[in-house]
Motif scaffolding. Structure first.
Motif, PDB file in Angstrom:
ATOM      1  N   GLY A   1     -22.728 -31.368  -4.341  1.00 28.75           N
ATOM      2  CA  GLY A   1     -21.401 -31.483  -3.765  1.00 28.75           C
ATOM      3  C   GLY A   1     -20.343 -31.699  -4.821  1.00 28.75           C
ATOM      4  O   GLY A   1     -20.576 -31.488  -6.020  1.00 28.75           O
TER       5      GLY A   1
ATOM      6  N   SER B   1     -10.807 -39.584  -3.862  1.00 28.89           N
ATOM      7  CA  SER B   1     -11.946 -40.384  -3.400  1.00 28.89           C
ATOM      8  C   SER B   1     -12.414 -41.339  -4.483  1.00 28.89           C
ATOM      9  O   SER B   1     -12.792 -42.488  -4.207  1.00 28.89           O
ATOM     10  CB  SER B   1     -13.101 -39.463  -2.991  1.00 28.89           C
ATOM     11  OG  SER B   1     -12.724 -38.635  -1.915  1.00 28.89           O
TER      12      SER B   1
ATOM     13  N   TYR C   1     -18.776 -38.752  -1.961  1.00 30.85           N
ATOM     14  CA  TYR C   1     -18.669 -37.323  -2.303  1.00 30.85           C
ATOM     15  C   TYR C   1     -18.719 -36.479  -1.027  1.00 30.85           C
ATOM     16  O   TYR C   1     -19.000 -36.964   0.071  1.00 30.85           O
ATOM     17  CB  TYR C   1     -19.806 -36.925  -3.253  1.00 30.85           C
ATOM     18  CG  TYR C   1     -21.078 -36.493  -2.580  1.00 30.85           C
ATOM     19  CD1 TYR C   1     -21.436 -35.146  -2.507  1.00 30.85           C
ATOM     20  CD2 TYR C   1     -21.945 -37.429  -1.987  1.00 30.85           C
ATOM     21  CE1 TYR C   1     -22.609 -34.746  -1.882  1.00 30.85           C
ATOM     22  CE2 TYR C   1     -23.114 -37.043  -1.368  1.00 30.85           C
ATOM     23  CZ  TYR C   1     -23.436 -35.689  -1.314  1.00 30.85           C
ATOM     24  OH  TYR C   1     -24.601 -35.297  -0.693  1.00 30.85           O
ATOM     25  N   THR C   2     -18.436 -35.190  -1.167  1.00 36.90           N
ATOM     26  CA  THR C   2     -18.493 -34.274  -0.032  1.00 36.90           C
ATOM     27  C   THR C   2     -19.284 -33.026  -0.411  1.00 36.90           C
ATOM     28  O   THR C   2     -19.266 -32.598  -1.570  1.00 36.90           O
ATOM     29  CB  THR C   2     -17.078 -33.859   0.424  1.00 36.90           C
ATOM     30  OG1 THR C   2     -17.182 -32.955   1.528  1.00 36.90           O
ATOM     31  CG2 THR C   2     -16.324 -33.157  -0.696  1.00 36.90           C
ATOM     32  N   ASN C   3     -19.979 -32.479   0.580  1.00 41.51           N
ATOM     33  CA  ASN C   3     -20.713 -31.225   0.356  1.00 41.51           C
ATOM     34  C   ASN C   3     -20.301 -30.147   1.365  1.00 41.51           C
ATOM     35  O   ASN C   3     -21.006 -29.168   1.566  1.00 41.51           O
ATOM     36  CB  ASN C   3     -22.217 -31.455   0.415  1.00 41.51           C
ATOM     37  CG  ASN C   3     -22.664 -32.061   1.751  1.00 41.51           C
ATOM     38  OD1 ASN C   3     -21.861 -32.202   2.677  1.00 41.51           O
ATOM     39  ND2 ASN C   3     -23.932 -32.417   1.848  1.00 41.51           N
ATOM     40  N   LYS C   4     -19.141 -30.360   1.981  1.00 37.20           N
ATOM     41  CA  LYS C   4     -18.677 -29.402   2.984  1.00 37.20           C
ATOM     42  C   LYS C   4     -18.024 -28.192   2.309  1.00 37.20           C
ATOM     43  O   LYS C   4     -17.264 -28.338   1.354  1.00 37.20           O
ATOM     44  CB  LYS C   4     -17.663 -30.071   3.916  1.00 37.20           C
ATOM     45  CG  LYS C   4     -18.253 -31.146   4.813  1.00 37.20           C
ATOM     46  CD  LYS C   4     -17.187 -31.732   5.723  1.00 37.20           C
ATOM     47  CE  LYS C   4     -17.775 -32.795   6.644  1.00 37.20           C
ATOM     48  NZ  LYS C   4     -16.731 -33.389   7.518  1.00 37.20           N
TER      49      LYS C   4
END
Length: 449
Positions: free
Chosen positions: A183, A189, A203-206
């Motif tokens: 991600g 953030s 964290y983001t994985n989009k």
């Protein structure tokens, strides 16, 4: 204020260089943007340019070197000895350094690499193994990464250390302990997170976009354009994060592809610059000129086969240029639209039949309009039978030219051949020959010959 290089300022720079006025260089030039300094150096002789270049600090030298025109940069590179060249490459991002190395002979590459720091040399050797037209050949190995299990306070410390090697930080990539990309971490953030929180909590994985090292550079450009990315991570075939590609590299790819397609459409078979040698420019232009020559010979044969009929009705000859030109123009218009849609990826779900059908209907409409106009003009100036002949022939020629202009690039694309070759002399020549035959065949039928 935007820099503007004038002839008067350039002449002043040359005078100051000839006087070895280092203070002028320090006062007037060193503070400029690297692209502006490169613009100045492009207009100077090698010795004059070297005088300015030697006054720049190492980091600025690297930036200016990559902004130079290819032929100017090549002359600079040739003026360095092996050790100097190794030092210059170590000041560059890995993708830029490998671009310069890739232009050298293998023995010269080995000499330069042997003078470099072992870590830098190892990275460049790995990058040299990738084809220059793939993501691996475009990527740089300098990027910011964070581990999933890092606390935020450690993450900040680690990122500061990594940032010393990275000029521009676009994205923070998050990896697991095996260096697999999982991600991204936004700066916001990172700043608002609790110091004791873990990266995996913020964290983001989009909607994560990435490319593989073996993907074509044009595909990379499409991905970055589609998702409005300023950088894209690059994974190897084991799905490990190995680099990133930034927007400046993709802009270069897009410009080079546009230049190549434009040259192909103009009948130039290989990529050449305006300052290329006579032999190379002739070699690039001659193949399509010969195809045009062959088309002209075939067209003259078509006219020759109707010599008797033209002798009986000389006015038919008046409209030969009109029919040939209209067929060529319509064909080029249709093929240009198709090639553009292929390049933009907007035709991937459209069948050949549907595209041909659409262009055929458009050809019918344009043919009807142009045929009606030419009928009216010809009727007023000549006679009604000639008007009928020219208008019907023009209608048919425009219809078939639209179909040929659509069909040929789509078929070439289906068989993995660059469809840009179909947008220039090839389509024009084909439509000239076919159009002339249609014109005389219609004329003979109308006049009963």
């Amino acid at each position: 204020m935007q820099f503007d290089l004038t002839k008067e300022y350039l002449d002043q720079i040359k005078v100051e260089i000839n006087a070895s006025n280092s203070q002028f260089i320090d006062r007037e030039i060193i503070h400029l943007h690297p692209a502006d300094i490169a613009e100045i150096l492009d207009e100077l002789t090698r010795d004059e340019a070297k005088f300015i270049y030697d006054h720049l600090d190492h980091d600025l030298q690297g930036d200016v070197l990559m902004e130079l025109e290819d032929d100017v940069r090549q002359r600079f590179v040739e003026s360095f000895n092996t050790k100097q060249l190794a030092q210059q490459l170590e000041n560059l991002d890995s993708d830029d350094a490998v671009d310069i190395l890739g232009e050298m002979q293998v023995d010269k590459q080995l000499e330069v690499i042997s003078e470099m720091d072992s870590d830098n040399a190892s990275e460049l050797v790995d990058l040299l193994n990738y084809d220059e037209n793939t993501a691996g050949g475009l990527m740089q190995t300098e990027f910011i990464r964070a581990k999933l299990d890092w606390p935020i306070n450690r993450c900040v410390i680690e990122l500061r250390r990594q940032a010393e090697e990275v000029d521009k930080v676009h994205t923070i990539y998050v990896v697991d302990n095996s260096d697999n990309l999982v991600g991204t971490l936004s700066l916001r953030s990172l700043l608002v997170a609790n110091a004791k929180a873990l990266v995996k909590d913020v964290y983001t994985n989009k909607n994560m976009a990435y490319v593989y090292t073996n993907e074509d550079s044009e595909e990379v450009a499409r991905v970055m354009d589609k998702y409005d990315l300023v950088s894209v991570p690059v994974l190897n075939l084991q799905k490990k994060l190995v680099g990133r590609i930034t927007i400046d590299d993709i802009v270069d790819v897009i410009r080079e592809e546009a230049d190549k397609d434009f040259q192909m459409a103009s009948g130039i078979s290989e990529n050449v610059e305006a300052n290329a040698g006579i032999i190379k420019m002739s070699r690039a232009r001659l193949p399509w000129l010969l195809i045009g020559l062959l088309g002209g010979v075939l067209g003259s044969q078509v006219i020759g086969n109707f010599e008797t009929q033209i002798g009986a009705i000389p006015s038919l000859a008046f409209f030969i240029p009109l029919v040939a030109a209209m067929g060529g123009n319509v064909g080029v218009q249709s093929s240009a639209i198709v090639v553009q849609s292929i390049a933009n990826g907007t035709s991937q779900f459209s069948s050949i039949l549907s595209r041909v059908k659409k262009e055929a209907i458009l050809g019918l409409l344009n043919g009807l309009i142009c045929g009606t106009l030419i009928f009216a003009i010809t009727w007023l100036l000549q006679d009604i039978r000639l008007g009928i002949s020219v208008s019907i022939a023009l209608f048919i020629v425009i219809f078939f030219a639209a179909i040929f202009g659509t069909l040929i690039p789509l078929i070439l694309h289906r068989y993995k051949i660059d469809p840009a070759v179909a947008t220039g002399p090839f389509i024009t020549t084909l439509n000239d020959v076919v159009g002339l035959f249609i014109y005389f065949a219609v004329g003979m039928m109308v006049f009963g010959l």
